[in-house]
Design an enzyme around this catalytic site. Sequence first.
Site, mmCIF file in Angstrom:
data_model
loop_
_atom_site.group_PDB
_atom_site.id
_atom_site.type_symbol
_atom_site.label_atom_id
_atom_site.label_comp_id
_atom_site.label_asym_id
_atom_site.label_seq_id
_atom_site.Cartn_x
_atom_site.Cartn_y
_atom_site.Cartn_z
ATOM 1 N N GLU A 143 -6.231 1.780 -3.523
ATOM 2 C CA GLU A 143 -4.836 1.938 -3.718
ATOM 3 C C GLU A 143 -4.489 0.575 -4.094
ATOM 4 O OE1 GLU A 143 -3.070 4.903 -1.442
ATOM 5 O OE2 GLU A 143 -1.943 3.344 -0.375
ATOM 6 N N GLN A 179 -7.586 14.969 2.813
ATOM 7 C CA GLN A 179 -6.750 14.210 1.947
ATOM 8 C C GLN A 179 -7.699 13.743 0.624
ATOM 9 O OE1 GLN A 179 -6.439 9.487 2.632
ATOM 10 N NE2 GLN A 179 -4.305 10.373 2.463
ATOM 11 N N HIS A 214 -7.719 11.441 -2.520
ATOM 12 C CA HIS A 214 -7.056 10.150 -2.953
ATOM 13 C C HIS A 214 -6.760 10.153 -4.408
ATOM 14 C CE1 HIS A 214 -6.986 5.959 -3.748
ATOM 15 N NE2 HIS A 214 -7.103 5.740 -2.346
ATOM 16 N N ARG A 222 -0.142 9.382 -0.461
ATOM 17 C CA ARG A 222 -1.368 9.439 -1.255
ATOM 18 C C ARG A 222 -1.253 11.313 -1.450
ATOM 19 N NH1 ARG A 222 -6.279 6.845 1.695
ATOM 20 N NH2 ARG A 222 -5.612 4.588 0.758
ATOM 21 N N LEU A 230 -14.375 5.579 -5.486
ATOM 22 C CA LEU A 230 -12.945 5.223 -5.372
ATOM 23 C C LEU A 230 -12.426 3.976 -5.863
ATOM 24 C CD1 LEU A 230 -10.788 5.938 -3.142
ATOM 25 C CD2 LEU A 230 -11.006 3.911 -2.129
ATOM 26 N N HIS A 285 -11.116 12.478 0.033
ATOM 27 C CA HIS A 285 -11.350 11.067 0.464
ATOM 28 C C HIS A 285 -11.623 11.077 2.256
ATOM 29 C CE1 HIS A 285 -10.926 6.906 0.358
ATOM 30 N NE2 HIS A 285 -9.839 6.862 1.097
ATOM 31 N N PHE A 312 0.902 -1.218 -0.058
ATOM 32 C CA PHE A 312 -0.106 0.137 0.016
ATOM 33 C C PHE A 312 0.959 1.245 -0.084
ATOM 34 C CE2 PHE A 312 -4.622 0.853 1.236
ATOM 35 C CZ PHE A 312 -5.033 -0.350 0.343
ATOM 36 N N ARG A 340 -2.646 10.717 5.778
ATOM 37 C CA ARG A 340 -2.839 9.533 6.229
ATOM 38 C C ARG A 340 -2.412 8.314 5.434
ATOM 39 N NH1 ARG A 340 -6.816 5.522 5.340
ATOM 40 N NH2 ARG A 340 -8.355 6.669 4.186
HETATM 41 C C1 LIG Z 1 -14.601 4.533 -0.717
HETATM 42 C C2 LIG Z 1 -13.623 4.446 0.711
HETATM 43 C C3 LIG Z 1 -12.631 3.432 0.638
HETATM 44 C C4 LIG Z 1 -11.911 3.388 2.053
HETATM 45 N N1 LIG Z 1 -10.957 2.597 1.948
HETATM 46 C C5 LIG Z 1 -10.132 2.302 2.949
HETATM 47 C C6 LIG Z 1 -9.054 1.324 3.172
HETATM 48 O O1 LIG Z 1 -9.079 0.467 2.425
HETATM 49 N N2 LIG Z 1 -8.412 1.280 4.070
HETATM 50 C C7 LIG Z 1 -8.651 2.287 5.268
HETATM 51 O O2 LIG Z 1 -7.958 2.116 6.199
HETATM 52 N N3 LIG Z 1 -9.640 3.197 5.260
HETATM 53 C C8 LIG Z 1 -10.391 3.268 3.972
HETATM 54 N N4 LIG Z 1 -11.066 4.047 4.124
HETATM 55 C C9 LIG Z 1 -11.531 5.135 5.250
HETATM 56 C C10 LIG Z 1 -12.139 4.273 6.327
HETATM 57 O O3 LIG Z 1 -13.114 3.729 5.459
HETATM 58 C C11 LIG Z 1 -13.088 5.423 7.065
HETATM 59 O O4 LIG Z 1 -12.242 6.252 7.693
HETATM 60 C C12 LIG Z 1 -13.635 4.582 8.296
HETATM 61 O O5 LIG Z 1 -14.316 3.396 7.789
HETATM 62 C C13 LIG Z 1 -14.495 5.498 9.232
HETATM 63 O O6 LIG Z 1 -15.033 4.642 9.969
HETATM 64 P P1 LIG Z 1 -16.024 5.463 11.210
HETATM 65 O O7 LIG Z 1 -16.644 4.181 12.165
HETATM 66 O O8 LIG Z 1 -15.423 6.424 11.960
HETATM 67 O O9 LIG Z 1 -17.301 6.133 10.548
HETATM 68 P P2 LIG Z 1 -18.524 5.553 9.467
HETATM 69 O O10 LIG Z 1 -18.168 4.216 8.581
HETATM 70 O O11 LIG Z 1 -18.339 6.603 8.031
HETATM 71 O O12 LIG Z 1 -19.513 5.718 10.063
HETATM 72 C C14 LIG Z 1 -20.162 6.593 10.686
HETATM 73 C C15 LIG Z 1 -21.514 6.536 11.294
HETATM 74 O O13 LIG Z 1 -22.097 7.703 11.842
HETATM 75 C C16 LIG Z 1 -23.442 7.867 11.568
HETATM 76 N N5 LIG Z 1 -23.654 9.171 11.663
HETATM 77 C C17 LIG Z 1 -23.114 10.227 10.997
HETATM 78 N N6 LIG Z 1 -23.866 11.395 11.373
HETATM 79 C C18 LIG Z 1 -25.007 11.087 12.536
HETATM 80 C C19 LIG Z 1 -25.972 11.651 13.164
HETATM 81 N N7 LIG Z 1 -26.128 13.087 12.818
HETATM 82 N N8 LIG Z 1 -26.907 11.153 13.771
HETATM 83 C C20 LIG Z 1 -26.881 9.367 14.011
HETATM 84 N N9 LIG Z 1 -25.846 8.873 13.298
HETATM 85 C C21 LIG Z 1 -24.616 9.612 12.489
HETATM 86 C C22 LIG Z 1 -23.604 7.041 10.398
HETATM 87 O O14 LIG Z 1 -25.014 6.553 9.937
HETATM 88 C C23 LIG Z 1 -22.603 6.096 10.464
HETATM 89 O O15 LIG Z 1 -23.235 4.818 11.118
HETATM 90 C C24 LIG Z 1 -11.872 4.134 2.809
HETATM 91 C C25 LIG Z 1 -12.886 5.415 2.898
HETATM 92 C C26 LIG Z 1 -13.803 5.362 1.765
HETATM 93 C C27 LIG Z 1 -14.902 6.610 1.554
#
Ligand SMILES: Cc1cc2nc3c(=O)[nH]c(=O)nc-3n(C[C@H](O)[C@H](O)[C@H](O)COP(=O)(O)OP(=O)(O)OC[C@H]3O[C@@H](n4cnc5c(N)ncnc54)[C@H](O)[C@@H]3O)c2cc1C
Length: 561
Positions: free
Chosen positions: A245, A230, A232, A276, A242, A340, A117, A376
Amino acid sequence: MLTHDIIIIGGGLAGMRAALEASKEVDTAVISKSHPLRSHSGAAQGGIAAVLDGWAEKIGDSLESHIYDTVKGSDYLGDQDAIEILCREAPGDIRSMDKMGAIFSRTEEGVIAQRDFGGHSYARTCYAADKTGHILLQTLYEQMMKNRVKVYSEWHVVSLIIHDNICRGVVAYDMAGGKLQVIRARAVLLATGGYGRAFSITSNAHANTGDGLALAYRAGVPLQDMEFVQFHPTGLYKHGILITEGSRGEGGYLVNKNGERFMERYAPSKMELASRDVVSRAIQTEIDEGRGIDGYIHLDLRHLGKELIMERLAQIHDIALSFANVDCVHEPIPIQPTAHYSMGGIPTDINGRVLGVSGLFAAGECACVSVHGANRLGGNSLLEAIVFGRRAGISAVRYVKKAAIGGVSSRTLDSIEHEFYGLAEMDGSESVADIKNDLQTVMTGKCGIFRDSRKLAEAVKETRILRERFNNIGISDRGMIFNTEMMEALELRNLLDFSEVIAASALAREESRGAHYRTDHPERDDAGWLKHTLAYRSETGPLLEYKPVTITSYKPERRMY
Ligand SMILES: Cc1cc2nc3c(=O)[nH]c(=O)nc-3n(C[C@H](O)[C@H](O)[C@H](O)COP(=O)(O)OP(=O)(O)OC[C@H]3O[C@@H](n4cnc5c(N)ncnc54)[C@H](O)[C@@H]3O)c2cc1C
């Protein structure tokens, strides 16, 4: 009134990992504005980084190398104590996800497979084909159900309840019920994810509107390092979707209109797998200087062969075919950089405690610990969500064991209700969709990959004007059940609040570091700017303060790939 020991806002990886831990000991609830399994974590394709015994020795990898790569990737702005925890606890967390039933891809010998990666010196990214986030999310959801965590799905949190600097619960809009609900708690944990939707080209889900950041900011918590956004390198042209990577990790090339692998000129040793920020700037430069093809460049996977593509990058194949009508077995994929990930966020300590408010915790992408600093590395974000989600869950439990349920004054609730229903009844002439489009255009054009003081000053001014326009929006749907117009207005208000912080923090930082690149200040300036930004809300706009970076073993040095 509904009451729980711990309320977790967000059902993504960070929220569910915290819930799993907390529910072992105390009454825990998760609130999510979409079903937890629809969280953006499920879209993560590429993988999750960790140095695993057995394989690491074979390839010469080590824990120190993961720490060093992360510090270097962060352009020395990451806090090194937090980075050490991230990398040290990674193997244990991967093994425990494996034991819970996450189906990681394996080598022929049966051990967890790991791929290359960007920015990592060794192949240390564990993956489940190109569906890693989906698999991890499903696994945690099953475990959370086993622990009987109460889930309020499709409840949209509109405010935190904070008295005397102690968080006492939340107010949420129950969309199916069509009304506001108050939930009291001894502790609240924010895990609301990122904010890519402030930009017009983004890899993020529609729900990624940075709600948790705005909730905390409006409650008086500062936002940290918001200038670091960031981009991507490989988003599908025009859509921003996306292209992982992992596709470059498996050997894909980036090629300009002359058929040149241009990364040779920007990062001769790491090529397509430089970090990135470096690759995104290289791609944008090629496009801006006329070596792109109609505003994009090519990601070429053809030489990898059909078998490998269909085994390890099947989702990419499907996305390129469905959205761009390109079969990547036979044709290169048109790509451009895409907004991203948010390196900045709600400042926390290494146990997820939010700076300045008792009983308030944060983890995952909305938090800023800070392990990613100014940039990141791929695979480190799923890891952060799992490691710091778990740690925040544990520390919230420790806190609630001593904390009483606090009273909630009717005056506070009245004012939250008044504001909410006031918004629902607005009948001005501005459209939410138009303001949102205008905001995305400003942020992409003036707070994007290449920045300067003129563009940033305009962005600050224009985000303020957009906030004023918001005061004159009209909501036509007068019903309260599943009022999606109302939800979009709430989200737009959040986008507007923190976008101004991004622009103001970026304007103030007169240097280039990681993802923040100033064409008028192209060098990193450690003497002046090796420090974290903290932006506090005020009537006249964000007030900026700074705090030192924690440095343990690695002194800043020039960053080369
Ligand atoms: C397309 C894509 C691919 C990625 N690939 C990778 C990868 O391969 N490897 C890696 O390390 N990272 C990757 N990332 C980054 C990583 O996926 C995220 O940073 C990480 O999953 C975030 O997790 P989280 O639990 O913080 O948030 P999220 O999974 O975004 O969850 C947020 C939660 O908050 C809830 N929420 C938000 N606002 C409110 C509100 N007002 N009231 C109630 N609920 C709310 C939503 O419903 C959701 O359940 C990727 C990101 C993207 C966009």
